[in-house]
Design a protein around this motif. Structure first.
Motif, PDB file in Angstrom:
ATOM      1  N   VAL A  91       0.858  -1.190   0.000  1.00  0.00           N
ATOM      2  CA  VAL A  91       0.000   0.000   0.000  1.00  0.00           C
ATOM      3  C   VAL A  91       0.896   1.243   0.000  1.00  0.00           C
ATOM      4  N   LYS A  92       0.615   2.168  -0.932  1.00  0.00           N
ATOM      5  CA  LYS A  92       1.390   3.410  -1.016  1.00  0.00           C
ATOM      6  C   LYS A  92       0.434   4.583  -1.133  1.00  0.00           C
ATOM      7  N   ALA A  93       0.796   5.695  -0.502  1.00  0.00           N
ATOM      8  CA  ALA A  93      -0.028   6.906  -0.570  1.00  0.00           C
ATOM      9  C   ALA A  93       0.774   7.989  -1.273  1.00  0.00           C
ATOM     10  N   LYS A  94       0.153   8.692  -2.178  1.00  0.00           N
ATOM     11  CA  LYS A  94       0.872   9.712  -2.935  1.00  0.00           C
ATOM     12  C   LYS A  94       1.115  10.955  -2.080  1.00  0.00           C
ATOM     13  N   GLU A  95       2.366  11.358  -2.020  1.00  0.00           N
ATOM     14  CA  GLU A  95       2.767  12.589  -1.329  1.00  0.00           C
ATOM     15  C   GLU A  95       3.487  13.446  -2.354  1.00  0.00           C
ATOM     16  N   LEU A  96       2.861  14.484  -2.840  1.00  0.00           N
ATOM     17  CA  LEU A  96       3.437  15.326  -3.883  1.00  0.00           C
ATOM     18  C   LEU A  96       3.809  14.454  -5.081  1.00  0.00           C
ATOM     19  N   ILE A  97       5.110  14.239  -5.321  1.00  0.00           N
ATOM     20  CA  ILE A  97       5.490  13.408  -6.462  1.00  0.00           C
ATOM     21  C   ILE A  97       5.993  12.031  -6.034  1.00  0.00           C
ATOM     22  N   LEU A  98       6.039  11.782  -4.738  1.00  0.00           N
ATOM     23  CA  LEU A  98       6.548  10.506  -4.229  1.00  0.00           C
ATOM     24  C   LEU A  98       5.403   9.568  -3.852  1.00  0.00           C
ATOM     25  N   TRP A  99       5.700   8.273  -3.832  1.00  0.00           N
ATOM     26  CA  TRP A  99       4.742   7.255  -3.383  1.00  0.00           C
ATOM     27  C   TRP A  99       5.380   6.461  -2.246  1.00  0.00           C
ATOM     28  N   PRO A 100       5.499   7.041  -1.031  1.00  0.00           N
ATOM     29  CA  PRO A 100       6.125   6.275   0.051  1.00  0.00           C
ATOM     30  C   PRO A 100       5.217   5.116   0.486  1.00  0.00           C
ATOM     31  N   PHE A 117      -1.325   7.074   9.591  1.00  0.00           N
ATOM     32  CA  PHE A 117      -0.621   6.266   8.604  1.00  0.00           C
ATOM     33  C   PHE A 117       0.854   6.573   8.739  1.00  0.00           C
ATOM     34  N   LYS A 118       1.661   5.544   8.980  1.00  0.00           N
ATOM     35  CA  LYS A 118       3.092   5.737   9.149  1.00  0.00           C
ATOM     36  C   LYS A 118       3.812   5.096   7.972  1.00  0.00           C
ATOM     37  N   SER A 119       4.659   5.870   7.298  1.00  0.00           N
ATOM     38  CA  SER A 119       5.392   5.310   6.160  1.00  0.00           C
ATOM     39  C   SER A 119       6.695   4.713   6.663  1.00  0.00           C
ATOM     40  N   LEU A 120       7.300   3.900   5.812  1.00  0.00           N
ATOM     41  CA  LEU A 120       8.566   3.271   6.183  1.00  0.00           C
ATOM     42  C   LEU A 120       9.660   4.317   6.353  1.00  0.00           C
ATOM     43  N   ALA A 121       9.454   5.503   5.769  1.00  0.00           N
ATOM     44  CA  ALA A 121      10.429   6.592   5.918  1.00  0.00           C
ATOM     45  C   ALA A 121      10.240   7.314   7.258  1.00  0.00           C
ATOM     46  N   GLY A 122       9.244   6.876   8.041  1.00  0.00           N
ATOM     47  CA  GLY A 122       9.025   7.478   9.352  1.00  0.00           C
ATOM     48  C   GLY A 122       8.074   8.656   9.343  1.00  0.00           C
ATOM     49  N   ILE A 123       7.482   8.951   8.195  1.00  0.00           N
ATOM     50  CA  ILE A 123       6.527  10.062   8.100  1.00  0.00           C
ATOM     51  C   ILE A 123       5.171   9.561   8.588  1.00  0.00           C
ATOM     52  N   THR A 124       4.525  10.318   9.470  1.00  0.00           N
ATOM     53  CA  THR A 124       3.189   9.942   9.926  1.00  0.00           C
ATOM     54  C   THR A 124       2.193  10.995   9.480  1.00  0.00           C
ATOM     55  N   LYS A 125       1.092  10.550   8.916  1.00  0.00           N
ATOM     56  CA  LYS A 125       0.003  11.437   8.501  1.00  0.00           C
ATOM     57  C   LYS A 125      -1.236  11.039   9.282  1.00  0.00           C
ATOM     58  N   THR A 126      -1.997  12.040   9.723  1.00  0.00           N
ATOM     59  CA  THR A 126      -3.215  11.793  10.484  1.00  0.00           C
ATOM     60  C   THR A 126      -4.410  12.343   9.720  1.00  0.00           C
ATOM     61  N   PHE A 127      -5.477  11.549   9.673  1.00  0.00           N
ATOM     62  CA  PHE A 127      -6.694  11.940   8.965  1.00  0.00           C
ATOM     63  C   PHE A 127      -7.911  11.591   9.798  1.00  0.00           C
TER      64      PHE A 127
END
Length: 136
Positions: A91-100, A117-127
């Motif tokens: 599962v990948k979520a689009k962030e600007l031009i990246l798909w982490p 949602f926590k990406s493998l790069a350590g970025i967390t997004k809350t919705f």
């Protein structure tokens, strides 16, 4: 594969979708989290929480409420527990031009109406959780 031992397995779109949806419900995760199409197989091992989903083709879904494009691979795997999916793959979520890749999904407990949602790069997004409500 040892991790699939003792699994409940459902073949075909209708049965697979039913199993995936019932697991989301049972573990208190939003029902619209996995907008699947052409499901081949869904499996779940209760003892470990290991779950896998195979679909015929990759699916891209736009969650309109939060304007977020998410890509679901033909193979999705992860470990499901109450209000959380860990070690998520496919599962990948689009962030600007990246798909982490998304590695973990957690719903607040006690409920606050938020999902993280926590990406493998350590970025967390809350919705808001309602952004992932099942489509009617």
């Amino acid at each position: 594969m040892a991790e699939k031992e003792g699994a409940l397995v459902k073949q075909g779109h209708e049965e697979g979708l039913k199993l995936a949806t019932s697991l989301l419900e049972e573990f208190e995760l939003p029902g619209g989290l996995l907008p699947l199409a052409d499901v081949v197989e869904v499996g779940f091992v209760r003892s470990s929480g290991y779950m896998w989903i195979q679909q015929k083709a990759k699916v891209e879904h736009n969650f309109k409420m939060i304007s977020k494009l998410v890509s679901y691979d033909t193979d999705i795997t992860g470990y499901v527990e109450k209000k959380r999916i860990k070690k998520l793959k496919g599962v990948k979520a689009k962030e600007l031009i990246l798909w982490p890749p998304v590695g973990q999904i957690t719903v607040d407990d006690p409920p606050t109406g938020k999902i993280h949602f926590k990406s493998l790069a350590g970025i967390t997004k809350t919705f808001p959780v309602e952004a992932f409500a099942p489509r009617q």
